[in-house]
Scaffold this motif. Structure first.
Motif, PDB file in Angstrom:
ATOM      1  N   ALA A 140       0.861  -1.184   0.000  1.00  0.00           N
ATOM      2  CA  ALA A 140       0.000   0.000   0.000  1.00  0.00           C
ATOM      3  C   ALA A 140       0.896   1.232   0.000  1.00  0.00           C
ATOM      4  N   PRO A 141       0.483   2.308  -0.676  1.00  0.00           N
ATOM      5  CA  PRO A 141       1.342   3.495  -0.768  1.00  0.00           C
ATOM      6  C   PRO A 141       1.555   4.198   0.564  1.00  0.00           C
ATOM      7  N   ASN A 142       0.512   4.229   1.398  1.00  0.00           N
ATOM      8  CA  ASN A 142       0.602   4.918   2.686  1.00  0.00           C
ATOM      9  C   ASN A 142       0.068   3.995   3.781  1.00  0.00           C
ATOM     10  N   LYS A 143       0.919   3.690   4.748  1.00  0.00           N
ATOM     11  CA  LYS A 143       0.502   2.803   5.834  1.00  0.00           C
ATOM     12  C   LYS A 143       0.769   3.479   7.181  1.00  0.00           C
ATOM     13  N   PHE A 206      -6.903  12.208   5.664  1.00  0.00           N
ATOM     14  CA  PHE A 206      -6.199  11.048   5.130  1.00  0.00           C
ATOM     15  C   PHE A 206      -6.910  10.535   3.885  1.00  0.00           C
ATOM     16  N   GLN A 207      -6.132  10.230   2.860  1.00  0.00           N
ATOM     17  CA  GLN A 207      -6.658   9.668   1.624  1.00  0.00           C
ATOM     18  C   GLN A 207      -5.758   8.510   1.192  1.00  0.00           C
ATOM     19  N   ASN A 208      -6.385   7.472   0.636  1.00  0.00           N
ATOM     20  CA  ASN A 208      -5.627   6.329   0.105  1.00  0.00           C
ATOM     21  C   ASN A 208      -4.623   5.794   1.126  1.00  0.00           C
ATOM     22  N   THR A 209      -5.089   5.653   2.352  1.00  0.00           N
ATOM     23  CA  THR A 209      -4.213   5.223   3.443  1.00  0.00           C
ATOM     24  C   THR A 209      -4.722   3.915   4.043  1.00  0.00           C
ATOM     25  N   TYR A 210      -3.780   3.075   4.403  1.00  0.00           N
ATOM     26  CA  TYR A 210      -4.068   1.770   5.005  1.00  0.00           C
ATOM     27  C   TYR A 210      -3.684   1.859   6.477  1.00  0.00           C
ATOM     28  N   PHE A 211      -4.643   1.608   7.360  1.00  0.00           N
ATOM     29  CA  PHE A 211      -4.415   1.729   8.799  1.00  0.00           C
ATOM     30  C   PHE A 211      -4.452   0.364   9.482  1.00  0.00           C
ATOM     31  N   LEU A 212      -3.528   0.145  10.398  1.00  0.00           N
ATOM     32  CA  LEU A 212      -3.605  -0.982  11.322  1.00  0.00           C
ATOM     33  C   LEU A 212      -4.063  -0.445  12.667  1.00  0.00           C
ATOM     34  N   LEU A 213      -5.137  -1.017  13.215  1.00  0.00           N
ATOM     35  CA  LEU A 213      -5.615  -0.666  14.549  1.00  0.00           C
ATOM     36  C   LEU A 213      -5.469  -1.900  15.426  1.00  0.00           C
ATOM     37  N   LYS A 214      -4.493  -1.880  16.317  1.00  0.00           N
ATOM     38  CA  LYS A 214      -4.202  -3.052  17.148  1.00  0.00           C
ATOM     39  C   LYS A 214      -3.974  -2.610  18.585  1.00  0.00           C
TER      40      LYS A 214
END
Length: 230
Positions: A140-143, A206-214
Motif C-alpha cells: 500500500a502506498p501509505n501505511k 487522510f486519503q488512500n491510506t491503510y491503517f492498522l488498529l491493534k
C-alpha cells in the motif's frame, strides 16, 4: 486426539502425554499420500489463500477472508480437523471461504479511499509483533500503524511496550501513532486514550491510506471508526 502444528515447536512437547496425535505443517507441495498433512500458503496480501489435497490427491484452493500470517495457522488447523473427521473437501473450502471475521478481530473495513485493518479485540506482545509483521507485508502506498496499549503486563509493561515501538520503527510506515499512558515518552505521536486520538484524527484529511488498529480490548480502538461501520 491432539492436533499438532509442527511449525509451533512447543506443541509437540506439550502433547507428549497424549496417545493419539495428528501432525500437520506448512508445506510447498500439499499431498494426501504422506504424513504429516501439509498445507500450502499461496498468498497473504492481504487475504490468505491456501491449498490442500483431497484423499484422491486433488488440489483444493481456499480463498479466505482472513488477514495476517498468524491466521494461516488457524486455517491449517480447521482444514486438518475437517479432513480427520472426513468432512468433504468442498465443504471445508466453503466453510472457510464463507467465514467473515467480526467482533474487532481481523476485520477489513473500507471507508472512502481509506482501509482499516481492525484487530482490537485483544493484544499481547506476541500478537502485536505478528500483527506488525503481517501489516508490513501489505502493499500500500501509505501505511499508518495505530497501536493501543497492552494491558495487564504488570512490571513488564515498560519494556514490552518499548520493544513494540522499536519493532514498529523498523518498518516503512508513514506514521506510528501510540494510544495509552504506557507509551508516554516512546514516540512522537502519543495520545492518552482513543477519545483524544479521535478528536485529532477527525481533523485530518487522510486519503488512500491503510491503517492498522491493534490494541487491548479496554483501549477501544474501534471507537475511532464511524458508528455502524464495525
Amino acid at each position: 486426539v491432539a492436533f499438532i502444528n509442527l511449525d509451533e515447536k512447543y506443541l509437540e512437547q506439550l502433547a507428549a502425554g497424549v496417545q493419539w496425535k495428528i501432525f500437520y505443517k506448512k508445506g510447498s507441495t500439499p499431498t494426501s499420500q504422506r504424513l504429516p498433512f501439509e498445507i500450502q500458503l499461496l498468498t497473504e496480501k492481504p487475504f490468505i489463500s491456501v491449498a490442500f489435497a483431497t484423499e484422491q490427491n486433488t488440489p483444493i484452493i481456499v480463498e479466505s477472508n482472513l488477514i495476517g500470517y498468524f491466521n494461516f495457522n488457524n486455517i491449517m488447523t480447521a482444514i486438518v480437523v475437517g479432513i480427520y473427521f472426513k468432512v468433504p473437501a468442498q465443504k471445508i473450502k466453503k466453510a472457510i471461504e464463507n467465514y467473515v471475521p467480526a467482533n474487532n478481530r481481523s476485520q477489513l473495513i473500507r471507508i472512502g479511499t481509506n482501509t482499516f485493518l481492525l484487530d482490537a479485540y485483544n493484544a499481547n506482545p506476541s500478537s502485536m509483533k505478528k500483527a506488525l509483521l503481517s501489516f508490513s507485508k501489505i502493499t500500500a502506498p501509505n501505511k499508518i500503524a495505530i497501536l493501543g496499549a497492552m494491558k495487564e503486563l504488570g512490571k513488564y509493561a515498560p519494556n514490552e511496550h518499548s520493544e513494540i515501538v522499536e519493532l514498529a520503527n523498523h518498518f516503512d510506515f508513514q506514521k506510528i501513532i501510540l494510544v495509552g499512558e504506557e507509551y508516554q515518552g516512546m514516540g512522537q505521536q502519543v495520545f492518552k486514550d482513543t477519545g483524544e486520538l479521535k478528536d485529532w484524527f477527525e481533523k485530518q484529511d487522510f486519503q488512500n491510506t491503510y491503517f492498522l488498529l491493534k490494541g487491548s480490548r479496554s483501549v477501544g480502538l474501534e471507537k475511532l471508526l464511524p458508528t455502524g461501520r464495525v
